[in-house]
Design a protein around this motif. Structure first.
Motif, PDB file in Angstrom:
ATOM      1  N   GLN A 140     -62.951 -14.785  -0.401  1.00 14.73           N
ATOM      2  CA  GLN A 140     -63.380 -16.000  -1.090  1.00 14.73           C
ATOM      3  C   GLN A 140     -64.893 -16.005  -1.283  1.00 14.73           C
ATOM      4  OE1 GLN A 140     -62.483 -18.482  -3.165  1.00 14.73           O
ATOM      5  NE2 GLN A 140     -61.136 -19.484  -1.683  1.00 14.73           N
ATOM      6  N   GLU A 166     -56.495 -22.409  -0.270  1.00 16.09           N
ATOM      7  CA  GLU A 166     -56.946 -21.059  -0.620  1.00 16.09           C
ATOM      8  C   GLU A 166     -55.989 -20.472  -1.638  1.00 16.09           C
ATOM      9  OE1 GLU A 166     -57.775 -18.413   2.533  1.00 16.09           O
ATOM     10  OE2 GLU A 166     -58.958 -19.870   3.628  1.00 16.09           O
ATOM     11  N   ASP A 193     -54.320 -14.910  -2.538  1.00  9.27           N
ATOM     12  CA  ASP A 193     -54.765 -13.554  -2.260  1.00  9.27           C
ATOM     13  C   ASP A 193     -53.708 -12.836  -1.422  1.00  9.27           C
ATOM     14  OD1 ASP A 193     -57.231 -13.474  -3.570  1.00  9.27           O
ATOM     15  OD2 ASP A 193     -58.136 -14.670  -1.987  1.00  9.27           O
ATOM     16  N   PHE A 214     -53.221 -10.919   4.579  1.00 10.20           N
ATOM     17  CA  PHE A 214     -54.598 -10.872   5.054  1.00 10.20           C
ATOM     18  C   PHE A 214     -54.801 -11.863   6.188  1.00 10.20           C
ATOM     19  CE2 PHE A 214     -54.778  -9.687   0.536  1.00 10.20           C
ATOM     20  CZ  PHE A 214     -55.333  -8.410   0.658  1.00 10.20           C
ATOM     21  N   GLN A 218     -60.307 -12.188   6.693  1.00  9.23           N
ATOM     22  CA  GLN A 218     -60.320 -11.386   5.460  1.00  9.23           C
ATOM     23  C   GLN A 218     -60.271 -12.287   4.225  1.00  9.23           C
ATOM     24  OE1 GLN A 218     -56.897  -8.982   6.547  1.00  9.23           O
ATOM     25  NE2 GLN A 218     -58.160  -7.120   6.681  1.00  9.23           N
ATOM     26  N   ARG A 219     -59.454 -13.342   4.283  1.00 10.44           N
ATOM     27  CA  ARG A 219     -59.381 -14.276   3.154  1.00 10.44           C
ATOM     28  C   ARG A 219     -60.715 -14.976   2.942  1.00 10.44           C
ATOM     29  NH1 ARG A 219     -54.009 -15.258   4.844  1.00 10.44           N
ATOM     30  NH2 ARG A 219     -54.635 -17.070   6.050  1.00 10.44           N
ATOM     31  N   ARG A 220     -61.364 -15.340   4.066  1.00 11.75           N
ATOM     32  CA  ARG A 220     -62.670 -16.011   3.971  1.00 11.75           C
ATOM     33  C   ARG A 220     -63.699 -15.083   3.317  1.00 11.75           C
ATOM     34  NH1 ARG A 220     -67.440 -16.364   6.131  1.00 11.75           N
ATOM     35  NH2 ARG A 220     -67.099 -14.685   7.609  1.00 11.75           N
ATOM     36  N   CYS A 279     -50.405 -13.060   1.530  1.00 13.59           N
ATOM     37  CA  CYS A 279     -50.375 -13.523   2.922  1.00 13.59           C
ATOM     38  C   CYS A 279     -50.510 -12.363   3.895  1.00 13.59           C
ATOM     39  CB  CYS A 279     -49.104 -14.339   3.170  1.00 13.59           C
ATOM     40  SG  CYS A 279     -47.683 -13.678   2.324  1.00 13.59           S
TER      41      CYS A 279
END
Length: 199
Positions: free
Chosen positions: A51, A35, A38, A42, A46-48, A40
């Motif tokens: 993305q 990934e 964005d 999150f 939230q990262r998903r 760290c």
């Protein structure tokens, strides 16, 4: 490992049921590599979601590019049964555009797209990759994917077997790497893929 291809998408160009005219649906997405930055702070969820939104932005930009290309050439977005794969690919719209630094991904990226009837096949690559090789790879992937896709008529949903697309990408785009393919290797790959999908 340095990934040549950032991601691969298959998405709709024409409205399908439950979507408004301006929307596009991602039918398949594969992001290569870890990934991207964005931060760290999150959570994984939230990262998903971030993305997912990035991929939707790419899909919408491709949809706009295809619409402009078709408008310029007098073509239309055709909701039709995907049949004659070779003919469909022969009539495909294609193009390329650049995404600026950190616009969606940490580095500048190049987006190659192929619009086939009501679907788009999209590769997001690193900016210095061989674009002719990337386009050949995209067309090869699209040719095989079209054999797995069925449109059931105007406004219908698309049926897609993602495990088969995964297997296809594993052979044609292993770990996000573009392959130089000679004719013999292409024939061997085609036979391998045909054997796999017939199971």
């Amino acid at each position: 490992m340095q990934y040549m291809v950032v991601c691969f998408l298959i998405h709709t160009l024409c409205p399908v049921s439950a979507l408004s005219a301006g929307e596009t649906r991602i039918l398949y997405a594969r992001v290569f590599g870890p990934e991207t930055g964005d931060g760290c702070d999150f959570t994984p969820e939230q990262r998903r979601l971030m993305q997912k939104e990035k991929l939707h932005v790419v899909a919408r930009q491709v949809r706009s590019a295809v619409a402009l290309s078709r408008e310029a050439s007098g073509g239309l977005c055709v909701e039709a049964v995907l049949g004659e794969e070779a003919a469909a690919l022969g009539e495909a719209d294609s193009g390329v555009f650049s995404l600026g630094n950190a616009e969606l991904f940490p580095d500048r990226s190049v987006v190659l797209w192929l619009g086939v009837q009501s679907l788009a096949f999209t590769l997001v690559c690193r900016p210095h990759e061989n674009l002719l090789l990337a386009e050949g790879t995209l067309r090869n992937i699209a040719r095989h994917c079209l054999e797995e896709l069925r449109l059931l008529g105007p406004g219908a949903e698309v049926l897609l077997k993602s495990d088969r697309v995964d297997a296809l990408l594993h052979r044609l785009l292993p770990h996000g790497q573009l392959l130089f393919l000679n004719h013999r290797f292409v024939l061997t790959l085609d036979k391998e893929i045909a054997n796999y999908v017939s199971k």
